[in-house]
Design a protein around this motif. Structure first.
Motif, PDB file in Angstrom:
ATOM      1  N   LEU A  37       0.763  -1.420   0.274  1.00 37.68           N
ATOM      2  CA  LEU A  37      -0.002   0.271   0.299  1.00 37.68           C
ATOM      3  C   LEU A  37       0.934   1.288  -0.013  1.00 37.68           C
ATOM      4  O   LEU A  37       0.907   2.044  -0.776  1.00 37.68           O
ATOM      5  CB  LEU A  37      -0.847   0.474   1.173  1.00 37.68           C
ATOM      6  N   SER A  40       2.534   1.640  -3.876  1.00 32.31           N
ATOM      7  CA  SER A  40       1.813   2.040  -4.585  1.00 32.31           C
ATOM      8  C   SER A  40       1.668   3.582  -4.353  1.00 32.31           C
ATOM      9  O   SER A  40       1.891   4.452  -5.257  1.00 32.31           O
ATOM     10  CB  SER A  40       0.496   1.688  -4.633  1.00 32.31           C
ATOM     11  N   LEU A  41       1.969   4.055  -3.256  1.00 29.18           N
ATOM     12  CA  LEU A  41       1.539   5.756  -3.622  1.00 29.18           C
ATOM     13  C   LEU A  41       2.960   6.068  -3.706  1.00 29.18           C
ATOM     14  O   LEU A  41       2.795   7.697  -4.185  1.00 29.18           O
ATOM     15  CB  LEU A  41       0.420   5.636  -1.817  1.00 29.18           C
ATOM     16  N   ALA A  85      -2.130  -6.734  -2.190  1.00 26.62           N
ATOM     17  CA  ALA A  85      -2.424  -5.177  -1.622  1.00 26.62           C
ATOM     18  C   ALA A  85      -2.395  -4.767  -2.857  1.00 26.62           C
ATOM     19  O   ALA A  85      -2.403  -4.098  -3.591  1.00 26.62           O
ATOM     20  CB  ALA A  85      -1.214  -4.680  -0.713  1.00 26.62           C
ATOM     21  N   LEU A  89      -5.006  -2.365  -5.870  1.00 28.15           N
ATOM     22  CA  LEU A  89      -5.763  -0.942  -6.132  1.00 28.15           C
ATOM     23  C   LEU A  89      -5.358  -0.813  -7.223  1.00 28.15           C
ATOM     24  O   LEU A  89      -5.064  -0.253  -8.022  1.00 28.15           O
ATOM     25  CB  LEU A  89      -3.693  -0.226  -5.497  1.00 28.15           C
ATOM     26  N   SER A  90      -4.724  -1.895  -7.999  1.00 27.53           N
ATOM     27  CA  SER A  90      -4.808  -1.296  -9.490  1.00 27.53           C
ATOM     28  C   SER A  90      -6.310  -2.201 -10.165  1.00 27.53           C
ATOM     29  O   SER A  90      -6.164  -1.455 -11.578  1.00 27.53           O
ATOM     30  CB  SER A  90      -3.958  -2.410 -10.197  1.00 27.53           C
ATOM     31  N   GLY A  98      -9.103   4.459  -9.949  1.00 25.98           N
ATOM     32  CA  GLY A  98      -7.901   3.425  -9.650  1.00 25.98           C
ATOM     33  C   GLY A  98      -6.554   4.144  -9.546  1.00 25.98           C
ATOM     34  O   GLY A  98      -5.865   5.566  -9.091  1.00 25.98           O
ATOM     35  N   VAL A  99      -5.910   3.704  -7.922  1.00 19.45           N
ATOM     36  CA  VAL A  99      -4.503   3.841  -7.901  1.00 19.45           C
ATOM     37  C   VAL A  99      -3.204   4.458  -8.480  1.00 19.45           C
ATOM     38  O   VAL A  99      -2.661   5.371  -8.724  1.00 19.45           O
ATOM     39  CB  VAL A  99      -3.919   3.443  -6.106  1.00 19.45           C
ATOM     40  N   GLU A 106       4.294   2.398 -12.278  1.00 21.64           N
ATOM     41  CA  GLU A 106       4.180   1.206 -12.367  1.00 21.64           C
ATOM     42  C   GLU A 106       4.215  -0.143 -12.201  1.00 21.64           C
ATOM     43  O   GLU A 106       3.703  -1.245 -11.737  1.00 21.64           O
ATOM     44  CB  GLU A 106       2.481   1.431 -12.041  1.00 21.64           C
TER      45      GLU A 106
END
Length: 131
Positions: A37, A40-41, A85, A89-90, A98-99, A106
């Motif tokens: 998580l 990803s951010l 995770a 998120l994808s 979407g993230v 990515e």
């Protein structure tokens, strides 16, 4: 002649019990979710430094799972949480949110993290020292 004082070798750490290993596996899964998580951010926010930071965090988690449990299952449990995770998120929502935006960063994060998990899982384990 001077006498050289030898210090005894440290005692090896005992193998964790099966119950303790299962606790480690669960904790590593949860840590994998959290690192996935956060990675990803961060990887999108501070490109390219965030991408490097996210991949270093995944490497530390996966290798730490190997060293903490002494088995490749430790890597697999951490990587499983990370992958859950990242995949969740994808996947976009029905509204289109979407993230992941679908850029190069990515993809490098996704495939790089999977490659790091495979590398850590296939690393040879160091034998435990004998007393």
């Amino acid at each position: 002649m001077s006498a050289v004082k030898q210090t005894p070798a440290p005692a090896p750490s005992p193998m964790p019990s099966p119950a303790a290993r299962y606790v480690w596996y669960g904790a590593l899964f949860v840590l994998g979710v959290l690192v996935g998580l956060a990675g990803s951010l961060v990887q999108a926010a501070w490109f390219p430094g965030g991408l490097l930071l996210a991949l270093l965090a995944t490497t530390g988690l996966f290798y730490g799972g190997l060293r903490a449990t002494g088995t490749q299952i430790g890597v697999a449990s951490a990587a499983g949480g990370w992958l859950v995770a990242v995949i969740l998120l994808s996947v976009g929502r029905p509204e289109g949110d979407g993230v992941f935006g679908g850029g190069t960063g990515e993809l490098i994060f996704l495939f790089g993290g999977m490659a790091i998990a495979v590398m850590c899982a296939t690393m040879p384990r160091l034998p435990r020292p004998t007393p």
